[in-house]
Design a protein around this motif. Structure first.
Motif, PDB file in Angstrom:
ATOM      1  N   ILE A 195     -20.393  25.050  87.685  1.00  0.00           N
ATOM      2  CA  ILE A 195     -19.321  24.869  88.715  1.00  0.00           C
ATOM      3  C   ILE A 195     -19.082  23.324  88.757  1.00  0.00           C
ATOM      4  O   ILE A 195     -17.692  22.942  88.738  1.00  0.00           O
ATOM      5  CB  ILE A 195     -20.225  24.968  90.098  1.00  0.00           C
ATOM      6  N   LEU A 196     -20.185  22.377  88.668  1.00  0.00           N
ATOM      7  CA  LEU A 196     -19.593  20.953  88.751  1.00  0.00           C
ATOM      8  C   LEU A 196     -18.754  20.676  87.483  1.00  0.00           C
ATOM      9  O   LEU A 196     -17.647  19.818  87.679  1.00  0.00           O
ATOM     10  CB  LEU A 196     -21.034  19.955  88.644  1.00  0.00           C
ATOM     11  N   GLY A 197     -18.935  21.038  86.308  1.00  0.00           N
ATOM     12  CA  GLY A 197     -18.234  20.890  85.087  1.00  0.00           C
ATOM     13  C   GLY A 197     -16.923  21.404  85.329  1.00  0.00           C
ATOM     14  O   GLY A 197     -15.758  20.585  85.134  1.00  0.00           O
ATOM     15  N   LEU A 198     -16.610  22.613  86.004  1.00  0.00           N
ATOM     16  CA  LEU A 198     -15.211  23.278  86.452  1.00  0.00           C
ATOM     17  C   LEU A 198     -14.415  22.325  87.326  1.00  0.00           C
ATOM     18  O   LEU A 198     -13.292  21.917  87.146  1.00  0.00           O
ATOM     19  CB  LEU A 198     -15.384  24.710  86.691  1.00  0.00           C
ATOM     20  N   VAL A 199     -15.177  21.834  88.363  1.00  0.00           N
ATOM     21  CA  VAL A 199     -14.426  20.887  89.318  1.00  0.00           C
ATOM     22  C   VAL A 199     -13.911  19.728  88.579  1.00  0.00           C
ATOM     23  O   VAL A 199     -12.825  19.309  88.862  1.00  0.00           O
ATOM     24  CB  VAL A 199     -15.595  20.476  90.386  1.00  0.00           C
ATOM     25  N   LYS A 200     -14.986  19.223  87.675  1.00  0.00           N
ATOM     26  CA  LYS A 200     -14.404  18.006  87.064  1.00  0.00           C
ATOM     27  C   LYS A 200     -13.231  18.255  86.102  1.00  0.00           C
ATOM     28  O   LYS A 200     -12.575  17.125  86.016  1.00  0.00           O
ATOM     29  CB  LYS A 200     -15.645  17.685  86.097  1.00  0.00           C
ATOM     30  N   THR A 201     -13.022  19.178  85.572  1.00  0.00           N
ATOM     31  CA  THR A 201     -11.802  19.611  84.587  1.00  0.00           C
ATOM     32  C   THR A 201     -10.692  19.724  85.403  1.00  0.00           C
ATOM     33  O   THR A 201      -9.604  19.700  84.910  1.00  0.00           O
ATOM     34  CB  THR A 201     -12.400  20.738  83.433  1.00  0.00           C
ATOM     35  N   GLN A 202     -11.070  20.321  86.698  1.00  0.00           N
ATOM     36  CA  GLN A 202      -9.697  20.471  87.428  1.00  0.00           C
ATOM     37  C   GLN A 202      -9.267  19.115  88.294  1.00  0.00           C
ATOM     38  O   GLN A 202      -8.193  19.052  88.465  1.00  0.00           O
ATOM     39  CB  GLN A 202     -10.219  21.403  88.820  1.00  0.00           C
TER      40      GLN A 202
END
Lengths: 189, 193
Positions: free
Chosen positions: A181-188
């Motif tokens: 989840i954190l990785g996806l948030v970071k890429t967004q």
């Protein structure tokens, strides 16, 4: 011969590993990551993580996985057999002594010296794990401010969870989902 | 202890197969390593099959725990040896290591296929942090246990070994040998057990 070398390296781990699966981690790391560079520290920590989540003794899991990554199925077999061969010989030898004479003082003495050593080695392994989690580097970087925010957050959360006695599988599964989840948030962003 | 009253384990029909099968299944389905596997082995060998008596099993397991190697494997070796000699030990050890050998070989194929996927990397990064938290926790518990004993020598060994390994890159095997010799010479009294 890579198979013989694997057998021998893991036999050394088997001889010097006192105190169960966790104690074998620094030894495997020293041989597989630091001495021979067969695996990166990151791959090694993945092995440790996956070994925790799969059934079976952690040390055997780690030996199998490392052997498999280094030299395929035969590598896995060589590493695992290497790991257990010294135990087999030593355990049967000591069991025979025990059946004959009861407790053995000399061996107790050696083990009393080894137990604190194992504590120190696990602490040292913990330090390199922390470096990887926080900075994504194998050794402490020059620039300490280059921290990975996902690493800090996940390490804090999981540390609290572990100290609150949340089970191993739940911690790791939760950490996996959290990281995603954190990785996806970071890429967004 | 009266071992005569126990039925001789290796006289059981299909003894080796029963030993192999029960140990294999325990190893295949137990997550969490030695300290979870041992009680299950005990339940099978002592309570269900009556191959060993309780007190002797405890003594043997405590030897297994203090020998080098993996606790679960050592226990399977020593208990198997007690029940049926070297053949029993071989049966026990092969039944313990085969399941993880098979499972992990399969998983590692998946790992290679998935590890470079971006999303898998994020999940693995999270799990690496979880594993780090686990090892920190184990290290803290072990440190606390050693400090509670209030003995100088073990604390000195911990400090010396930690510093030598982390800051001076001294080879781990060498450190273990040195600490073993220190133990042999200076730590044979019961208070260090």
């Amino acid at each position: 011969m890579i198979y013989l070398l694997l057998f021998w390296e893991f036999a050394k781990v088997g001889i010097f590993c006192v105190g169960g699966g966790y104690a074998s981690m620094p030894l495997i790391q020293s041989s597989v990551v630091d001495t021979y560079h067969w695996l990166s520290l990151s791959e090694f920590v993945d092995i440790f993580t996956i070994s925790q989540m799969t059934p079976g003794p952690i040390g055997i899991n780690a030996a199998t996985f490392a052997g498999m990554k280094i030299a395929g199925v035969l590598g896995a077999i060589s590493a695992t057999l290497g790991f257990v061969t010294p135990s087999f010989i030593i355990c049967i030898f000591v069991a025979r002594l025990y059946f004959k004479y009861g407790d053995i003082g000399i061996i107790r003495g050696i083990l009393n010296g080894l137990r604190p050593a194992v504590v120190a080695l696990i602490c040292a392994a913990g330090m390199s794990f922390i470096t990887l989690a926080l900075w994504n580097e194998e050794t402490l970087p020059e620039d300490l401010s280059n921290l990975d925010p996902i690493g800090i957050l996940m390490l804090l959360i999981t540390l609290i969870a572990v100290r609150c006695k949340v089970g191993v599988i739940r911690v790791l599964a939760g950490a996996g989902i959290g990281g995603l989840i954190l990785g996806l948030v970071k890429t967004q962003m | 202890m009266d071992t005569q009253s126990l039925k001789k384990a290796s006289d059981t029909p299909n003894f080796y197969w029963t030993l192999f099968k029960s140990t294999f299944l325990i190893s295949a389905f137990t997550v969490g390593g030695g300290f979870v596997i041992i009680p299950l082995l005990r339940a099978k060998y002592v309570d269900e099959y009556g191959w060993l008596d309780d007190k002797e099993t405890l003594n043997l397991v405590s030897i297994a725990q203090s020998m080098p190697g993996i606790v679960a494997v050592n226990s399977a070796i020593i208990l198997g040896y007690r029940m049926a000699g070297v053949r029993g030990a071989l049966t026990g050890v092969s039944a313990t290591i085969l399941p993880p050998l098979i499972t992990l070989s399969i998983i590692s194929c998946f790992y290679d296929a998935f590890a470079h996927n971006e999303y898998v990397r994020y999940a693995l990064k999270g799990m690496q942090c979880g594993a780090t938290a686990l090892i920190i926790s184990v290290a803290l518990d072990l440190l606390k246990k050693q400090c509670k004993k209030k003995l100088l020598l073990p604390i000195l060994i911990i400090l010396g070994t930690f510093i030598a390994n982390l800051f001076f890159d001294v080879n781990i095997m060498l450190l273990v040998v040195i600490d073993g010799i220190i133990g042999l010479i200076l730590m044979r009294e019961a208070k260090y057990n």
